[in-house]
Scaffold this active site. Structure first.
Site, PDB file in Angstrom:
ATOM      1  N   GLU A  71      29.812  70.125  42.466  1.00 52.00           N
ATOM      2  CA  GLU A  71      29.128  71.411  42.610  1.00 52.00           C
ATOM      3  C   GLU A  71      29.889  72.347  43.543  1.00 52.00           C
ATOM      4  OE1 GLU A  71      26.725  72.489  40.898  1.00 52.00           O
ATOM      5  OE2 GLU A  71      25.583  70.784  40.146  1.00 52.00           O
ATOM      6  N   GLU A  86      14.324  72.951  28.536  1.00 54.47           N
ATOM      7  CA  GLU A  86      15.347  72.120  29.169  1.00 54.47           C
ATOM      8  C   GLU A  86      15.894  71.060  28.217  1.00 54.47           C
ATOM      9  OE1 GLU A  86      17.568  70.530  32.623  1.00 54.47           O
ATOM     10  OE2 GLU A  86      16.854  72.477  31.927  1.00 54.47           O
ATOM     11  N   GLU A 141      23.691  77.930  29.186  1.00 50.76           N
ATOM     12  CA  GLU A 141      24.551  77.350  28.144  1.00 50.76           C
ATOM     13  C   GLU A 141      24.360  77.957  26.757  1.00 50.76           C
ATOM     14  OE1 GLU A 141      24.288  74.806  31.616  1.00 50.76           O
ATOM     15  OE2 GLU A 141      22.711  75.533  30.273  1.00 50.76           O
TER      16      GLU A 141
END
Length: 494
Positions: free
Chosen positions: A73, A311, A354
């Protein structure tokens, strides 16, 4: 950004309902740093300069929270944002490279002894790694960032560390050619499971296999060939069509070799990645599959009451009905109408990029205005359902059209600014601005400047004699780290 200044300046995330902040990324100001490249691309020069000045005073020698530091990250957000902003702004701000080097040097202790795979977490205040299993996304998504740092510092060690991890992963026995499973133990350089997915925990390892050769124009074919082999195996084994609607999806495969008919928002990046890679390999078949996969992912947006995707989702396909969960009559009815159903407990939208990322690639690659229409539809839904008391927030249930504070997820992570805002902006912008022929986006949407492309990438060989088969069924040998963990999501009942 003005609301961020008022309620959360200098902190990592803003809480858009309670108008406060959290520090989920070690308290270094993740949103300010992660938004650097979006600010520059949007022409917000004053805010960009202010953000650069903020980066210049970050002390990466310590974590400002009690959390360990995620090498993955931190690399894709802090390190990448600084280096990308350095390039975008014409290399006018060397402090950005200095700070990128500072945080990378602290993270480098993740490589222990002769280990080629880094541990995923580091305790910065004591400069010690957390000894634990990792996953291929964490260990294999560093090449773009660390090789760019090597270029600007003249220290090739950064590149060699990141490359070495990918080379090791690609060399190990796989359940299917090119498709590495999720879990890996850095201490032994062995896989800890045999689960195959293009979703979280594996995703950006596959993403970078093709982006890294494009960014560097390396003549070593191991990266592009492994990617091409993974795609070939996926088309042959994981590509499925739903029994309702004939939607194309990429399923998972479990430790026994059984197809699991599930998908996720995180995995939907793969359509854009296949568009990019298919074009680099001059392979129209891959691009065609990619566009169909993109349609399948968009269907998860078009089918909900809010026009926003969940999700995770599941479906029944031409390769079976196993989803790993109980299918209630309500879920069956939804599937009969839409060709998928929302997984129980995954009804939320956490501001992920995405689907719109792949939509951006589809628009840039084809020029088909339906992708502009989809971006406009998502923008309208975001404005209607995500507009919170202060800024934008995710929602707990994409099927709930009653707008209330209780349905908001009271946390706005930095990727909303780094990715969602950028991909939407560039979809509506001049296609020549930040051209995908000239820039390579990292997995956090920070663009790195690439050399002119080669005629083609890879050797054209699929599989090859080097492939080593992992025997199935496989008994997992260690726990997997949490995939894209966010404290606010833990234990919440929708």
């Amino acid at each position: 950004m003005l609301l961020r200044r008022k309620y959360a300046w200098g902190h990592d995330d803003m809480t858009p309902v309670t108008k406060s902040f959290t520090d989920s990324r070690n308290g270094w100001g993740a949103t300010i740093v992660d938004a650097l490249t979006t600010l520059y691309i949007m022409g917000e020069e004053d805010l960009f300069e202010e953000a650069v000045a903020f980066v210049g005073q970050i002390d990466y020698n310590i974590s400002h929270t009690t959390d360990t530091v995620s090498v993955f990250e931190t690399s894709i957000r802090y390190l990448a944002a600084a280096l990308s902003a350095y390039e975008l702004s014409g290399q006018k701000h060397p402090i950005l490279v200095t700070k990128a080097k500072q945080v990378a040097d602290k993270m480098s202790v993740a490589w222990v002894g002769s280990n080629t795979i880094p541990f995923g977490e580091v305790e910065f205040n004591s400069s010690t790694p957390q000894i634990a299993t990792s996953n291929i996304a964490e260990a294999g998504t560093l090449t773009l960032e660390w090789s760019t740092l090597a270029k600007y510092t003249g220290n090739d060690t950064y590149r060699r560390l990141a490359e070495g991890s990918v080379r090791t992963i690609a060399s190990l026995p796989d359940p299917l050619p090119g498709l590495a499973p999720q879990g890996i133990d850095p201490s032994t350089s062995t896989f800890t499971d045999a689960y195959l997915t293009w979703g979280g925990g594996s995703d950006s390892y596959f993403e970078y296999l093709i982006k890294y050769p494009r960014l560097t124009n390396t003549n070593d074919n191991v990266f592009a060939d492994t990617w091409a082999t993974a795609v070939d195996s996926s088309i042959k084994r994981l590509a499925v069509t739903s029994t309702v609607g004939n939607h194309l999806y990429l399923a998972d495969q479990d430790d026994t070799g059984e197809i699991v008919n599930v998908g996720s928002h995180l995995a939907c990046y793969m359509a854009g990645n296949w568009i990019l890679g298919g074009k680099l390999l001059n392979n129209a078949t891959i691009v065609d599959y990619a566009l169909q996969l993109n349609d399948g992912c968009w269907n998860t947006y078009a089918s909900t009451a809010t026009g926003i995707g969940p999700e995770a989702f599941a479906y029944f396909s031409n390769k079976g009905n196993y989803t790993g969960q109980t299918v209630t009559p309500e879920l069956q009815t939804f599937f009969d109408q839409h060709g998928f159903f929302i997984e129980t407990g995954s009804e939320y939208f956490y501001l992920r990029p995405e689907v719109l990322e792949s939509n951006f690639y589809a628009w840039r690659a084809t020029g088909d205005t339906k992708y502009l229409d989809r971006a406009a539809s998502a923008t309208s839904s975001f404005q209607k359902f995500l507009s919170a008391p202060a800024g934008f927030g995710g929602i707990w249930n994409v099927s709930d059209t009653v707008k209330s504070d209780d349905n908001f997820i009271d946390d706005t992570e930095s990727f909303w600014f780094a990715e969602v805002m950028k991909y939407l902006y560039l979809t509506f912008d001049d296609p020549n601005h930040i051209s995908i022929d000239e820039w390579v986006f990292n997995t956090e949407a920070h663009p790195f400047q690439a050399p002119p492309p080669k005629a083609s990438y890879g050797s054209g060989t699929i599989g090859g004699s080097a492939f080593k088969q992992m025997s199935l069924p496989f008994k997992p040998t260690g726990p997997l780290p949490a995939v894209s963990p966010a404290p606010i999501l833990k234990g919440h009942k929708v």
